[in-house]
Design an enzyme around this catalytic site. Sequence first.
Site, short mmCIF file in Angstrom:
data_model
loop_
_atom_site.label_atom_id
_atom_site.label_comp_id
_atom_site.label_asym_id
_atom_site.label_seq_id
_atom_site.Cartn_x
_atom_site.Cartn_y
_atom_site.Cartn_z
N LYS A 15 11.35 -1.23 0.85
CA LYS A 15 10.21 -1.75 0.69
C LYS A 15 10.15 -2.23 -0.63
CE LYS A 15 8.02 -0.79 4.54
NZ LYS A 15 7.74 -1.57 5.44
N TYR B 265 13.61 4.27 2.79
CA TYR B 265 12.51 3.65 3.07
C TYR B 265 11.87 2.87 1.67
CZ TYR B 265 7.54 3.15 4.74
OH TYR B 265 6.41 2.67 4.85
P1 NAP Z 1 3.86 2.61 13.62
O1 NAP Z 1 2.55 3.06 13.86
O2 NAP Z 1 5.07 3.55 13.59
O3 NAP Z 1 4.43 1.19 14.38
C1 NAP Z 1 5.55 0.58 14.01
C2 NAP Z 1 5.77 -0.71 14.71
O4 NAP Z 1 6.95 -1.40 14.37
C3 NAP Z 1 5.54 -0.57 16.23
O5 NAP Z 1 4.76 -1.48 16.71
C4 NAP Z 1 7.11 -0.69 16.67
O6 NAP Z 1 6.87 -1.39 17.99
C5 NAP Z 1 7.79 -1.73 15.50
N1 NAP Z 1 9.19 -1.61 15.63
C6 NAP Z 1 9.77 -0.44 14.92
N2 NAP Z 1 11.00 -0.77 15.22
C7 NAP Z 1 11.30 -1.93 15.73
C8 NAP Z 1 12.34 -2.73 16.05
N3 NAP Z 1 13.61 -2.26 16.03
N4 NAP Z 1 11.95 -3.86 16.74
C9 NAP Z 1 10.85 -4.27 17.13
N5 NAP Z 1 9.63 -3.50 16.71
C10 NAP Z 1 9.90 -2.34 16.07
O7 NAP Z 1 3.90 1.97 12.15
P2 NAP Z 1 2.89 1.77 10.98
O8 NAP Z 1 2.39 2.85 10.26
O9 NAP Z 1 1.81 0.77 11.98
O10 NAP Z 1 3.67 0.72 10.22
C11 NAP Z 1 3.58 -0.71 10.34
C12 NAP Z 1 4.16 -1.13 8.92
O11 NAP Z 1 3.48 -0.74 7.77
C13 NAP Z 1 5.47 -0.55 8.78
O12 NAP Z 1 6.31 -1.71 7.86
C14 NAP Z 1 5.39 0.61 7.63
O13 NAP Z 1 6.38 0.79 6.66
C15 NAP Z 1 4.11 0.05 6.73
N6 NAP Z 1 3.59 1.08 6.15
C16 NAP Z 1 2.93 2.07 6.95
C17 NAP Z 1 2.20 2.92 6.22
C18 NAP Z 1 1.35 4.15 6.86
O14 NAP Z 1 1.04 4.97 6.08
N7 NAP Z 1 1.26 4.14 8.30
C19 NAP Z 1 2.17 3.05 4.57
C20 NAP Z 1 2.72 2.02 4.16
C21 NAP Z 1 3.31 0.97 4.58
P3 NAP Z 1 7.88 -0.59 19.16
O15 NAP Z 1 7.97 0.78 19.13
O16 NAP Z 1 7.12 -1.26 20.20
O17 NAP Z 1 9.16 -1.29 19.24
#
Ligand code: NAP
Length: 244
Positions: free
Chosen positions: A156, A152
């Site tokens: 990133k 991961y």
């Molecule tokens: P999340 O709640 O798990 O949501 C992930 C999203 O990505 C969902 O909408 C999922 O949609 C989509 N996705 C995953 N694989 C996919 C694929 N193969 N094709 C199309 N869509 C896909 O995650 P989140 O926390 O909102 O994270 C969003 C972004 O922020 C990510 O890039 C993550 O790395 C980053 N981030 C998150 C955090 C945190 O603490 N949450 C921290 C730093 C960075 P479907 O399931 O509908 O496909």
Amino acid sequence: MVIDLTGRTALVTGASRGIGREIALALGAAGANVACVATNETLLGEVVAKIGKAIAIKCDVSKPPEVEAAVQKTVQTYGGLDILVNNAGVTRDNLLIRMKEEEWDTVLTVNLKAAFLFMKIASRPLLKSKCGRIINIASVAGIMGNLGQANYSASKGGLIAMTKSAAREYASRAICVNAVAPGFIRTDMSAKVDPAVVEQAVAAIPFKRMGEPAEIARAVLFLASDLASYVTGQVIVVDGGMAM
Ligand code: NAP
């Protein structure tokens, strides 16, 4: 200045849940047409219904033909594309010594290669836009590294480096390319983390709390807007002070 994105079109990947959902809602509330991309059609339908001027596009971002079709559908529907938000992301945490190749490949493909594909395929419509923006959702893990997240963090960190290269390449066409690096945000992704680890992580955050998806969406909204017309190649860290 009030942020007004009326007449602009945004494509947001991973718009069905969490951070991507809030980004789609914020861009829509500012007046943009929003193409919401993800695999879960039911959740996408709910987001699109809430926004109004939006379409749902079922697309697995790891599959190049589906990425191509998603960009095409957006341009066909709205006549162009101005704002691309690469937000879809996954985790497959494991200590490096135990990490399977498959765990490495999945994370690198969804988090990094898909962003490359969208940037490449969307470059034509973005070059035609008078206010082109690419916003990549990275992570503090891409800056600091994180235990159990070699895959991961690499994805990133790579996304941040790709953002800076693209910012240099697109500068002559006035397309701003930036990244937002969230800290620890309350979503399905962070809900998978062991509660003891969450407690420890929150204790290390100067704000002593997790962030909310809407707090990330506000940084994206700024970068998508005319307020950020001279900002490119940057990483805005939104993390309650975690990575300073
Ligand atoms: P999340 O709640 O798990 O949501 C992930 C999203 O990505 C969902 O909408 C999922 O949609 C989509 N996705 C995953 N694989 C996919 C694929 N193969 N094709 C199309 N869509 C896909 O995650 P989140 O926390 O909102 O994270 C969003 C972004 O922020 C990510 O890039 C993550 O790395 C980053 N981030 C998150 C955090 C945190 O603490 N949450 C921290 C730093 C960075 P479907 O399931 O509908 O496909």
